[in-house]
Design an enzyme around this catalytic site. Structure first.
Site: not given
Lengths: 200, 327
Positions: B187, B230
């Site tokens: 992430d 993301e």
């Protein structure tokens, strides 16, 4: 559905037998070996029967389907569909002089199919005094779904199914030939058969 | 009208090639279609072996075909899909076409001489160059479509649905062949903050650049996909937890040390990673494995980001404890 009368069916069976005899003779000369062809069993099938046939019985065995169109005089026309196993075809290919390492299965299959179809249909055409022309054979194996779709469309109502069993010396080559004959072609066939029956 | 005279002019003007051979492969006739493209008058080569005139012909192949036509008195065919051409001839659109030679369908037909009964073979050549080009174009488009269907539009790594398919296939393969399989989820840290500072275009830029950079750090067999927003995933086939953990740490370090230049500014982005290995003794599916890696990723975030955590079963208890103490 257009049906063949019992007399017509008998006459057709007889013509098929003769045609098969001639075809096996030709094949034997060509392969330089004895070829036995069993008397073909014929029956009239409907689209649904054929669909059932198209279902592969055993997914491991690669079944091949090759189609070749034919047309003669006076609307005698149709499509010959040949079903057989790839392993079977390879044996026959060796006899026909194909190199063992030839990777081009598609060509081998269409060649064999064309030879089997045209020798038989030429002989049958001869019996019906119809000279036939042929389209190039096409491999349908990878288009199974399309084939099923086509068969489900009402383009034809009855087909002649001819089961042929080839025995070449010490191995059996089994294939199923289905002659798909549209309505018009079937009428022509019936007329020819009636004409032949009249002569006797 | 006496139609006999028609045959020759039509034969000559036919937009297909007609080549007639004797049973011993000598040229008896060809029509204008072939004569003009070959550039050799028929008179010069009549009675010559076809293999001496068309020197590129595959001899064994053609002989087998011709012999069968003669022996069985039945036609034989050759499709461009199996053999692009039989006779090497130019096609008529040298500029607008990409192929060098005329792509052909060929029918080989038996001919019987009406008086002598002698057999000949007629090769009927049809130009399939255009058809083959359409076919090629269609295949190219299909491939491009398939590619588009598998890729994430922004980052050009695999999209989630295709990546999950790949993961599923790799899990099955690892089980079947008793090979290890690991998964990294990562992430981008404080992505929201990046978006606030540099705008959404800046955020997108970071996603694109980082995907490309991380892709460049991977082996060819590793499969990088965008899991959403993301968050990304890497499938590492044939890799155990330790190997995958080393890969994760290396990626983490290198990303942190890799400034991204955006509009005369350096963006320093970091990532948090979670690593999990497929447990061969449990029937784990895609969902289970992703959940393990996700848990490890959560701990990386919790421990201060810019780090990698490997999943162990004990982590579950640890996580339970800290969530309980929070309540």
């Amino acid at each position: 559905m257009a049906m063949l009368s019992a007399d017509q069916q008998d006459a057709l069976q007889e013509l098929m037998n003769v045609a098969m005899g001639m075809a096996s003779d030709q094949l034997a000369r060509y392969l330089n070996t004895l070829v036995h062809l069993q008397v073909p069993a014929i029956r009239l099938v409907q689209p649904s029967d054929l669909l059932a046939q198209l279902e592969p019985e055993n997914a491991d065995q690669q079944r091949q389907v090759v189609s070749q169109g034919f047309i003669g005089d006076a609307g005698f026309q149709g499509e010959a569909v040949l079903f057989y196993q790839l392993s079977n075809a390879r044996q026959l290919a060796t006899m026909l002089g194909y190199p063992a390492d030839d990777a081009n299965d598609a060509e081998m299959l269409t060649d064999i199919s064309s030879i089997l179809t045209t020798t038989f249909l030429n002989s049958l055409g001869g019996q019906l005094s119809a000279q036939l022309s042929y389209s190039a054979p096409r491999l349908l194996s990878d288009q199974q779904e399309l084939l099923v779709q086509r068969i489900e469309t009402p383009g034809w109502r009855a087909a002649l199914q001819v089961s042929i069993h080839y025995q070449v010396i010490d191995y059996a080559f089994q294939c199923e030939m289905v002659l798909l004959i549209p309505e018009l072609g079937l009428q022509t066939l019936q007329q020819r058969l009636d004409a032949i029956l009249l002569e006797y | 009208m006496d139609a006999q005279w028609l045959a020759m002019p039509i034969l000559q003007q036919l937009n297909s090639g007609v080549l007639v051979l004797s049973t011993d492969y000598h040229i008896c006739f060809y029509n204008q279609f072939i004569e003009r493209r070959l550039g050799v008058p028929l008179a010069e080569v009549r009675h010559k072996s076809v293999f001496d005139v068309f020197t590129d012909l595959p001899e064994a192949w053609l002989k087998r075909k011709l012999d069968s036509v003669v022996a069985l008195n039945a036609p034989v065919f050759s499709s461009w899909e199996q053999r692009p051409y039989v006779l090497k001839l130019p096609h008529l659109r040298p500029i607008s076409n990409v192929s060098d030679y005329m792509i052909q369908n060929c029918s080989m037909l038996p001919l019987l001489h009406p008086h002598t009964g002698e057999t000949f073979v007629c090769l009927l050549i049809e130009d399939a160059t255009d058809v083959s080009l359409y076919q090629q174009e269609l295949q190219r488009n299909m491939q491009a479509l398939q590619q588009a269907n598998r890729m994430d539009g922004l980052t050009q790594v695999f999209n989630r649905s295709y990546w999950e398919q790949l993961l599923n296939a790799e899990i099955l393969r690892a089980r079947r062949y008793h090979q290890p399989l690991s998964l990294i989820l990562f992430d981008l840290d404080k992505f929201k903050q990046l978006n606030d500072i540099y705008g959404h275009q800046g955020g997108d830029y970071v996603l694109v650049e980082l995907s490309a950079f991380i892709q460049s750090l991977l082996r060819e067999s590793d499969l990088l996909g965008r899991y959403g927003g993301e968050e990304f995933g890497i499938i590492l086939p044939n890799t155990g937890l330790q190997g995958a953990s080393e890969v994760a740490k290396r990626i983490c370090r290198q990303v942190a040390a890799h400034p991204l230049h955006y509009q005369q500014q350096d963006i320093r982005a970091t990532i948090s990673l979670g690593v999990a290995e497929l447990n061969p003794h449990r029937q784990q599916d895609v969902h289970d494995l992703v959940q393990c890696a996700d848990l490890a990723l959560y701990l990386s975030k919790r421990e201060g980001r810019n780090r990698s955590t490997s999943y162990r079963d004990e982590l579950r208890h640890y996580l339970q404890k800290i969530t309980e103490s929070a309540h």
